[in-house]
Motif scaffolding. Structure first.
Motif, short mmCIF file in Angstrom:
data_model
loop_
_atom_site.label_atom_id
_atom_site.label_comp_id
_atom_site.label_asym_id
_atom_site.label_seq_id
_atom_site.Cartn_x
_atom_site.Cartn_y
_atom_site.Cartn_z
N PRO A 185 77.31 -8.57 62.67
CA PRO A 185 78.66 -8.19 63.35
C PRO A 185 78.27 -6.78 63.83
N LEU A 186 77.34 -6.05 63.40
CA LEU A 186 77.06 -4.88 63.76
C LEU A 186 76.10 -5.00 65.17
N VAL A 187 75.34 -5.92 65.13
CA VAL A 187 74.58 -6.28 66.22
C VAL A 187 75.32 -6.70 67.42
N LEU A 188 76.18 -7.60 67.21
CA LEU A 188 77.32 -8.13 68.17
C LEU A 188 77.79 -6.82 68.83
N SER A 189 78.20 -5.87 68.05
CA SER A 189 79.28 -4.72 68.76
C SER A 189 78.61 -4.04 69.78
N LEU A 190 77.09 -4.42 69.84
CA LEU A 190 76.25 -3.50 70.84
C LEU A 190 76.77 -4.18 72.39
N PHE A 191 77.11 -5.20 72.46
CA PHE A 191 77.18 -5.89 73.75
C PHE A 191 78.68 -5.48 74.19
N LEU A 202 69.31 -8.05 68.59
CA LEU A 202 69.31 -6.47 68.51
C LEU A 202 68.49 -6.10 69.71
N SER A 203 67.31 -6.57 70.11
CA SER A 203 66.67 -6.28 70.99
C SER A 203 67.22 -6.24 72.42
N ILE A 204 67.90 -7.43 72.62
CA ILE A 204 68.74 -7.57 73.79
C ILE A 204 69.94 -6.60 74.02
N GLY A 205 70.72 -6.62 73.02
CA GLY A 205 71.70 -5.73 72.78
C GLY A 205 71.17 -4.07 73.00
N LEU A 206 70.04 -3.55 72.55
CA LEU A 206 69.88 -2.43 73.02
C LEU A 206 69.51 -2.21 74.21
N SER A 207 68.94 -3.25 75.01
CA SER A 207 68.81 -3.03 76.38
C SER A 207 69.81 -3.17 77.31
N THR A 208 71.20 -3.38 76.81
CA THR A 208 72.46 -3.39 77.40
C THR A 208 72.66 -1.88 77.50
N ARG A 209 72.25 -1.06 76.64
CA ARG A 209 72.77 0.47 76.37
C ARG A 209 71.57 1.18 77.05
N ALA A 210 70.70 0.76 77.93
CA ALA A 210 69.63 1.41 78.66
C ALA A 210 70.01 2.63 79.36
N THR A 211 71.31 2.68 80.00
CA THR A 211 71.70 3.68 80.94
C THR A 211 71.92 5.09 80.28
N GLN A 212 72.40 4.70 78.81
CA GLN A 212 72.63 5.91 77.87
C GLN A 212 71.66 6.00 77.08
N ALA A 213 70.38 5.52 76.83
CA ALA A 213 69.74 5.81 75.71
C ALA A 213 68.54 6.85 76.20
N SER A 214 68.21 7.58 75.11
CA SER A 214 67.26 8.59 75.24
C SER A 214 65.75 8.03 74.90
#
Length: 481
Positions: A97-103, A143-155
Motif C-alpha cells: 500500500p505504501l508503494v502504491l501511494s507513490l502513483f 517501487l522503482s516505477i513509482g519513484l520515476s513518477t516523482r522525477a520532477t520533484q526528486a533531488s
C-alpha cells in the motif's frame, strides 16, 4: 473508508495465513527450493547454492534480514516455513500500500478502494501466503516505477535510493530489468517530453503536440511515428538545454549502475537464466500477449463491461481492420505457439487444464479464439486507456512484450506487474476524466467483490482439496495458479 477496508483485509488475510500454515505446514512446490536455500543463508552458509533455482538470491537475503529482525521480538524459530511465509504477507499488507501511494492521480493518490483492489489481485494475493518471489518482486518493481513518477520533484538524494531499489528488483527476479528500463523511459518522458517549455506557446510547438497526443487521436500509423519523432526532438532539445543537463545526468546516475550490473551478469552467466537452463530457454511466444489481454479482461469485468458495447460497435463498423488483425493473430498463433513441457505435465496448475481441454482440445481449437484475442487486445491496449498518451502506451506495450514474449512457459504470475500497471493507469485516467463520480465507486466495489470471489475459490480449492500422484504416494498435491 481506508480503515474499514484495510482492517477487513488484514483480519481475513491473517485468518487465511493461519489456516494455510496449519493445512500445508511443509514447503510446497517452489517453496522446496526457496525455503531450504534461505535456511542455508540463515545458518551462515552463503557458499551453498541449489543449482535448480532459476532466480537470483535477492529474496533469500531479504529473508535473512527479516529472520534476524524477528529474532529481536520472539524466541520462536525465525527462519521456519511459517516465519518465511509471513514475509510475503507483511509485504502484501503493509509495504505494497505504501508503494502504491507513490502513483499520483492528478494532485491526489490512488483511492483506498483502488489500493485494496490491487492488493486483492488474485494471482498476487494467492502467493501472499507462500514463500515465493512474487510479492517482493512486485513491490520492488512497482517501487522503482513509482519513484520515476516523482522525477520532477526528486533531488539528488533519490539517486542512491533508485539504484538500491532497481538493483533489489533485479536481484529478486532478473526479468525485472525490463521494469527498471520502463521506469527509466517513463522518467525521460516525464522530465523531457511532457513538460511544456517555459514561455513556449503549445499551439505553435508541433513536436510538443505530436509527443503529447493521446491514443484516441490516432488515425493512422503516421500519428505513432510523429509521436516518436516528437519525443526524440524534445529529448534532444532537453539535452541541449543547459538547465536540463543536470537532470539528464541524474537519470543516468539513477539507472546506469543497475543496467550496467545486469549487463555484466548476462556476460558472466552466459544468459539471463540461472539454474535449470534447459527448461527455461527464451523463445518467441507472441500468444503470451493474447493470453495476457484475455486474462486482464476476465479479471476486470466490472471495468471492461462499461466500454465493451462501444468496442464491439467500433469493430463492427471496421470489419476489414478487424479481419486483418484477426488474421495476423491467427498467423502468430500458428507460427509461435509454444507448448512447454511443464504446461503439458504439471496437473497442479490451472493452465494445464486450460491448455488440454480448451486451447489444445483439437488441432484447430486455438485458432477459434483469434477474434476474441483481437477484441481483448483492443480493450486492454487501446480502448480502456484511450485517454493515455501515445508514448506512455507504446512504452508500456513494449515492456509487456519484452517480459512476456520471450517466455515459453504460460504462467499467470508473469502477468502480475503488467496487470497492476494497467489497472493503475485505468484508475488514474478515470479519476482525471470523471472525478469521483458515483458509478466509479460502485464499479470498484463490484470489482473488489469479484476479486474476493476469485480468491475464495482459488484459495479454497488449494486448501480444501488435495490428491496424490501415483509416482509420489503419500505426498498431497494441490491446485494453484
Amino acid at each position: 473508508m481506508t480503515v474499514p477496508l484495510q482492517s477487513v483485509l488484514i483480519v481475513v488475510s491473517a485468518a487465511i495465513f493461519a489456516v494455510t500454515c496449519q493445512i500445508v505446514p511443509d514447503s510446497y512446490l517452489d517453496e522446496v527450493f526457496h525455503i531450504p536455500q534461505t535456511q542455508q543463508y540463515c545458518a551462515g552458509h552463503y557458499d551453498v547454492w541449489d543449482d535448480k533455482i532459476t532466480t537470483p538470491p535477492g529474496l533469500y537475503y531479504l529473508g535473512v534480514i527479516y529472520a534476524r529482525a524477528l529474532s529481536l521480538f520472539t524466541t520462536s524459530p525465525t527462519c521456519s516455513v511459517k516465519a518465511l511465509r509471513s514475509l510475503s504477507l507483511v509485504g502484501q499488507l503493509s509495504v505494497l500500500p505504501l508503494v502504491l501511494s507513490l502513483f499520483p492521480v492528478g494532485h491526489r493518490h490512488l483511492s483506498s478502494r483502488t489500493v485494496t483492489l490491487l492488493q486483492l489481485f488474485p494471482t498476487l494475493y494467492f502467493f501472499s501466503f507462500l514463500y515465493y518471489t512474487d510479492v517482493w518482486s512486485t513491490i520492488f518493481a512497482l517501487l522503482s516505477i513509482g519513484l520515476s513518477t516523482r522525477a520532477t520533484q526528486a533531488s539528488w538524494l533519490s539517486v542512491p535510493l533508485k539504484i538500491a531499489v532497481g538493483s533489489m528488483a533485479v536481484a529478486i527476479r532478473q526479468t525485472n530489468i525490463i521494469w527498471v528500463l520502463y521506469a527509466l523511459a517513463m522518467e525521460v518522458l516525464t522530465v523531457f517530453v511532457y513538460p511544456d517549455e517555459k514561455g513556449k506557446d503549445r499551439a505553435d510547438d508541433t513536436w510538443f503536440l505530436a509527443a503529447n497526443a493521446r491514443l484516441e487521436d490516432v488515425r493512422s500509423p503516421a500519428d505513432l511515428v510523429n509521436a516518436v519523432i516528437g519525443a526524440t526532438v524534445r529529448v534532444w532539445r532537453g539535452l541541449s538545454s543547459p538547465t536540463k543537463g543536470p537532470k539528464a545526468l541524474k537519470i543516468v546516475c539513477s539507472y546506469g549502475p543497475t543496467v550496467a550490473g545486469f549487463a555484466a551478469f548476462i556476460v558472466i552467466n552466459g544468459g539471463i537464466t540461472l539454474g535449470d537452463k534447459s527448461n527455461h530457454v527464451p523463445g518467441t511466444h507472441i500468444p503470451q500477449i493474447f493470453y495476457f489481454a484475455t486474462f486482464t479482461c476476465a479479471l476486470s469485468i466490472p471495468s471492461i463491461l462499461s466500454i465493451l458495447s462501444q468496442t464491439l460497435t467500433i469493430l463492427f463498423f471496421r470489419p476489414l481492420t478487424f479481419a486483418i488483425v484477426t488474421g495476423i493473430i491467427t498467423i502468430a498463433i500458428r507460427a509461435t505457439t509454444i507448448a512447454h513441457p511443464f504446461v503439458l505435465a504439471d496437473n497442479r496448475h490451472y493452465i494445464f487444464y486450460l491448455w488440454r481441454r480448451v486451447l489444445n482440445a483439437t488441432p484447430w481449437s486455438r485458432y477459434l479464439f483469434a477474434p476474441g484475442y483481437a477484441i481483448a487486445i483492443y480493450l486492454v491496449f487501446a480502448r480502456a486507456v484511450r485517454k493515455d498518451k501515445i508514448l506512455s502506451s507504446l512504452v508500456y506495450f513494449g515492456a509487456c512484450a519484452a517480459v512476456l514474449i520471450p517466455s515459453p512457459l504460460i504462467e499467470c504470475r508473469y502477468f502480475i506487474v503488467p496487470y497492476l500497471l494497467w489497472r493503475i493507469r485505468v484508475a488514474t485516467l478515470k479519476a482525471e476524466d470523471q472525478g469521483e463520480r458515483g458509478e466509479n465507486i460502485i464499479a470498484e466495489y463490484v470489482e473488489i467483490a469479484w476479486y474476493a470471489i476469485v480468491n475464495f475459490v482459488t484459495i479454497g480449492l488449494f486448501l480444501g482439496y488435495s490428491f496424490e500422484w501415483p509416482s509420489d504416494p503419500g505426498v498431497r498435491q494441490r491446485f494453484m495458479w
